[in-house]
Design a protein around this motif. Structure first.
Motif, PDB file in Angstrom:
ATOM      1  N   UNK A 292     -17.368 -28.269   1.420  1.00 57.79           N
ATOM      2  CA  UNK A 292     -18.214 -27.181   1.907  1.00 57.79           C
ATOM      3  C   UNK A 292     -19.496 -27.159   1.097  1.00 57.79           C
ATOM      4  N   UNK A 293     -20.616 -26.962   1.801  1.00 58.52           N
ATOM      5  CA  UNK A 293     -21.941 -26.993   1.199  1.00 58.52           C
ATOM      6  C   UNK A 293     -22.419 -25.553   1.021  1.00 58.52           C
ATOM      7  N   UNK A 294     -22.920 -25.221  -0.161  1.00 61.91           N
ATOM      8  CA  UNK A 294     -23.338 -23.850  -0.457  1.00 61.91           C
ATOM      9  C   UNK A 294     -24.461 -23.414   0.492  1.00 61.91           C
ATOM     10  N   UNK A 295     -24.266 -22.343   1.287  1.00 58.58           N
ATOM     11  CA  UNK A 295     -25.287 -21.923   2.255  1.00 58.58           C
ATOM     12  C   UNK A 295     -26.517 -21.306   1.598  1.00 58.58           C
ATOM     13  N   UNK A 296     -26.412 -20.915   0.331  1.00 58.60           N
ATOM     14  CA  UNK A 296     -27.539 -20.284  -0.372  1.00 58.60           C
ATOM     15  C   UNK A 296     -28.300 -21.266  -1.249  1.00 58.60           C
ATOM     16  N   UNK A 297     -27.621 -22.286  -1.754  1.00 59.67           N
ATOM     17  CA  UNK A 297     -28.237 -23.259  -2.657  1.00 59.67           C
ATOM     18  C   UNK A 297     -27.680 -24.633  -2.312  1.00 59.67           C
ATOM     19  N   UNK A 298     -28.468 -25.455  -1.629  1.00 55.39           N
ATOM     20  CA  UNK A 298     -27.981 -26.728  -1.101  1.00 55.39           C
ATOM     21  C   UNK A 298     -27.763 -27.786  -2.183  1.00 55.39           C
ATOM     22  N   UNK A 299     -27.935 -27.423  -3.445  1.00 59.30           N
ATOM     23  CA  UNK A 299     -27.627 -28.366  -4.518  1.00 59.30           C
ATOM     24  C   UNK A 299     -26.124 -28.431  -4.800  1.00 59.30           C
ATOM     25  N   UNK A 300     -25.378 -27.392  -4.395  1.00 61.98           N
ATOM     26  CA  UNK A 300     -23.972 -27.284  -4.795  1.00 61.98           C
ATOM     27  C   UNK A 300     -23.022 -27.568  -3.634  1.00 61.98           C
ATOM     28  N   UNK A 301     -22.035 -28.409  -3.915  1.00 61.68           N
ATOM     29  CA  UNK A 301     -21.044 -28.830  -2.932  1.00 61.68           C
ATOM     30  C   UNK A 301     -19.650 -28.651  -3.523  1.00 61.68           C
ATOM     31  N   UNK A 302     -18.738 -28.074  -2.735  1.00 62.63           N
ATOM     32  CA  UNK A 302     -17.330 -27.926  -3.134  1.00 62.63           C
ATOM     33  C   UNK A 302     -16.479 -28.974  -2.431  1.00 62.63           C
ATOM     34  N   UNK A 303     -15.527 -29.539  -3.155  1.00 66.75           N
ATOM     35  CA  UNK A 303     -14.546 -30.441  -2.547  1.00 66.75           C
ATOM     36  C   UNK A 303     -13.149 -29.990  -2.936  1.00 66.75           C
ATOM     37  N   UNK A 304     -12.205 -30.136  -2.015  1.00 68.31           N
ATOM     38  CA  UNK A 304     -10.810 -29.793  -2.283  1.00 68.31           C
ATOM     39  C   UNK A 304      -9.924 -30.990  -2.046  1.00 68.31           C
ATOM     40  N   UNK A 305      -8.882 -31.131  -2.855  1.00 60.83           N
ATOM     41  CA  UNK A 305      -8.102 -32.361  -2.842  1.00 60.83           C
ATOM     42  C   UNK A 305      -6.605 -32.105  -2.916  1.00 60.83           C
ATOM     43  N   UNK A 306      -5.843 -33.150  -2.575  1.00 57.79           N
ATOM     44  CA  UNK A 306      -4.392 -33.113  -2.716  1.00 57.79           C
ATOM     45  C   UNK A 306      -3.966 -33.095  -4.181  1.00 57.79           C
ATOM     46  N   UNK A 307      -4.908 -33.282  -5.107  1.00 62.38           N
ATOM     47  CA  UNK A 307      -4.566 -33.148  -6.531  1.00 62.38           C
ATOM     48  C   UNK A 307      -4.542 -31.683  -6.966  1.00 62.38           C
ATOM     49  N   UNK A 308      -4.617 -30.765  -5.965  1.00 59.79           N
ATOM     50  CA  UNK A 308      -4.526 -29.310  -6.170  1.00 59.79           C
ATOM     51  C   UNK A 308      -5.701 -28.752  -6.969  1.00 59.79           C
TER      52      UNK A 308
END
Length: 453
Positions: A292-308
């Motif tokens: 998911x890409x931060x809608x307020x600051x496009x420099x920040x990206x979140x990733x989620x993984x099976x490594x919990x």
């Protein structure tokens, strides 16, 4: 210390509902749901609003799979009484959620995404290579009975060479659709390509209109193969395994990112060709499930993984190859940014918790201050524990700040198909501390000024 069982944890959570929440609704589902999304707000009243809610129904085959459009009544902040929100029945349907329309979907609905330019237009992923586009207001209401003919999509997006089941996104700036699948590719379409050809074909018709993002097709009841179809604007290769999630950059329609079972995070730029712009070879230690890409600051990206874990990346510091260097690692494997505050996001995992984080609090945290346990992870400031099994999906409400819909696969606990919950945490939890203290001081002065009996 003995770890609490799920039942004990849930019982404790339920006793705290009047304190933790400004509003809460629990809805027992008939069938499990793999996706839940907010639609457009339909009506505003003094004490509540009415809004569309999109859900999927994953059946056992005795009746067809469906895409459900529901009407949801949302009580406004600081209206609901504490005793009212604590009185709910886990085995019952909520009076706040009412089915409005049913679409008989060709196959399971694995993912739902609404078009930001027209949230009555939704895309769905199913167990096929195609993306299906629906005008949910124009679609007829169907009865999901055994043998019912499948509803007729308003548009089919083709281009994948293998099933594309989960990775799906809509662009906030243009009517673009992005998808990923088992063919290891990321595919980009423009709904305008269909609108343009439809407008040209119907330009001589006095009843034609360009107001909708999708020109409605014939009524439901026909095979989906009879629907109009368009091919992609681009097919992008760079992943070595299934693409599990995709997301557009909030500030540029030509930039997007993807994650997959190859542990890679890839950033793409449609202006620079069909190869990766930046490819982080090892963003996590396992398969990646979401981005998911931060809608307020496009420099920040979140990733989620099976490594919990959920990892936060700053794209200014990303380089191709090697192991990714996240700003911070959080617990959970499914994450989404809050539409109201740039530093806040939610994450969910198979433990049934839906955590709300503020990454600004990571560096500012002071041990022993506040009501949180000192051993809670840095940045965690709220934990929703109302689901009794894994949280399958959740969505922040852009029309009603801090209101979240979440759905869980807890059929064994509920006696139904799972649980859908709509909730808004108490604003004393997320408001700035100085603002809360000032309000409490004003309240204290008011109490002291009241004449005693």
């Amino acid at each position: 210390m003995r770890e609490r069982t799920k039942d004990e944890r849930y019982t404790q959570w339920k006793s705290l509902v009047p304190v933790l929440y400004d509003w809460f609704a629990n809805h027992n589902l008939v069938w499990p749901s793999l996706s839940c999304r907010w639609g457009p707000q339909m009506e505003q009243a003094t004490y509540k609003s009415r809004q569309r809610l999109y859900l999927s129904e994953q059946t056992d085959g005795t009746v067809p799979n469906t895409l459900v459009i529901a009407n949801c009544e949302i009580v406004k902040p600081r209206i609901a009484a504490a005793e009212h929100i604590s009185q709910f029945n886990e085995e019952a349907r909520s009076p706040f959620v009412k089915k409005f329309k049913t679409i008989v979907h060709p196959g399971e609905v694995n993912r739902i995404r609404e078009l930001p330019q027209n949230s009555k237009i939704v895309a769905t992923h199913t167990d096929s290579p195609d993306v299906l586009i629906w005008d949910v207001e124009a679609q007829p209401n169907r009865h999901a009975v055994l043998g019912a003919a499948e509803s007729h999509p308003d548009l089919i997006l083709t281009g994948h060479q293998d099933n594309a089941e989960f990775a799906l996104a809509m662009c906030p700036l243009e009517p673009f659709v992005l998808s990923g699948g088992k063919d290891k590719s990321v595919v980009l379409w423009s709904i305008h390509d269909h609108v343009s050809s439809s407008a040209e074909a119907s330009s001589k018709s006095p009843g034609s209109s360009g107001s909708s993002a999708v020109k409605p097709s014939k009524a439901g009841g026909e095979k989906s193969s009879d629907s109009p179809a368009i091919g992609p604007r681009g097919v992008y290769h760079g992943h070595g395994d299934t693409v599990e999630d995709v997301q557009f950059c909030p500030s540029n329609a030509q930039e997007f990112c993807s994650v997959g079972d190859d542990s890679c995070l890839i950033l793409w730029d449609a202006r620079a060709g069909t190869g990766p712009a930046i490819k982080v070879e090892k963003a996590h230690d396992a398969d990646l499930h979401c981005v998911d890409w931060n809608p307020h600051d496009s420099n920040f990206i979140l990733t989620g993984s099976a490594d919990n874990s959920v990892r936060m990346f700053d794209r200014r510091n990303l380089t191709s190859g090697g192991i990714g260097s996240p700003i911070h690692i959080f617990e959970g494997h499914k994450a989404a940014w809050c539409p109201d505050k740039a530093s806040v996001f939610g994450s969910a995992a198979e433990d049934g918790f839906l955590n709300v984080w503020d990454h600004e609090k990571v560096s500012k945290r002071k041990e022993g201050v506040g009501t949180r346990m000192t051993n809670s992870p840095p940045g965690l400031f709220f934990q929703h524990a109302g689901h009794r099994d894994k949280v399958v999906d959740f969505h922040w409400n852009a029309s009603d700040s801090w209101t979240i819909v979440s759905v869980s696969d807890d059929c064994g606990s509920t006696g139904g198909g799972g649980t859908l919950q709509i909730w808004r945490m108490n604003d004393l939890i997320y408001r700035p501390e100085e603002e809360v203290l000032a309000e409490l001081e004003t309240f204290k002065e008011h109490i002291l000024a009241c004449p005693s009996k």
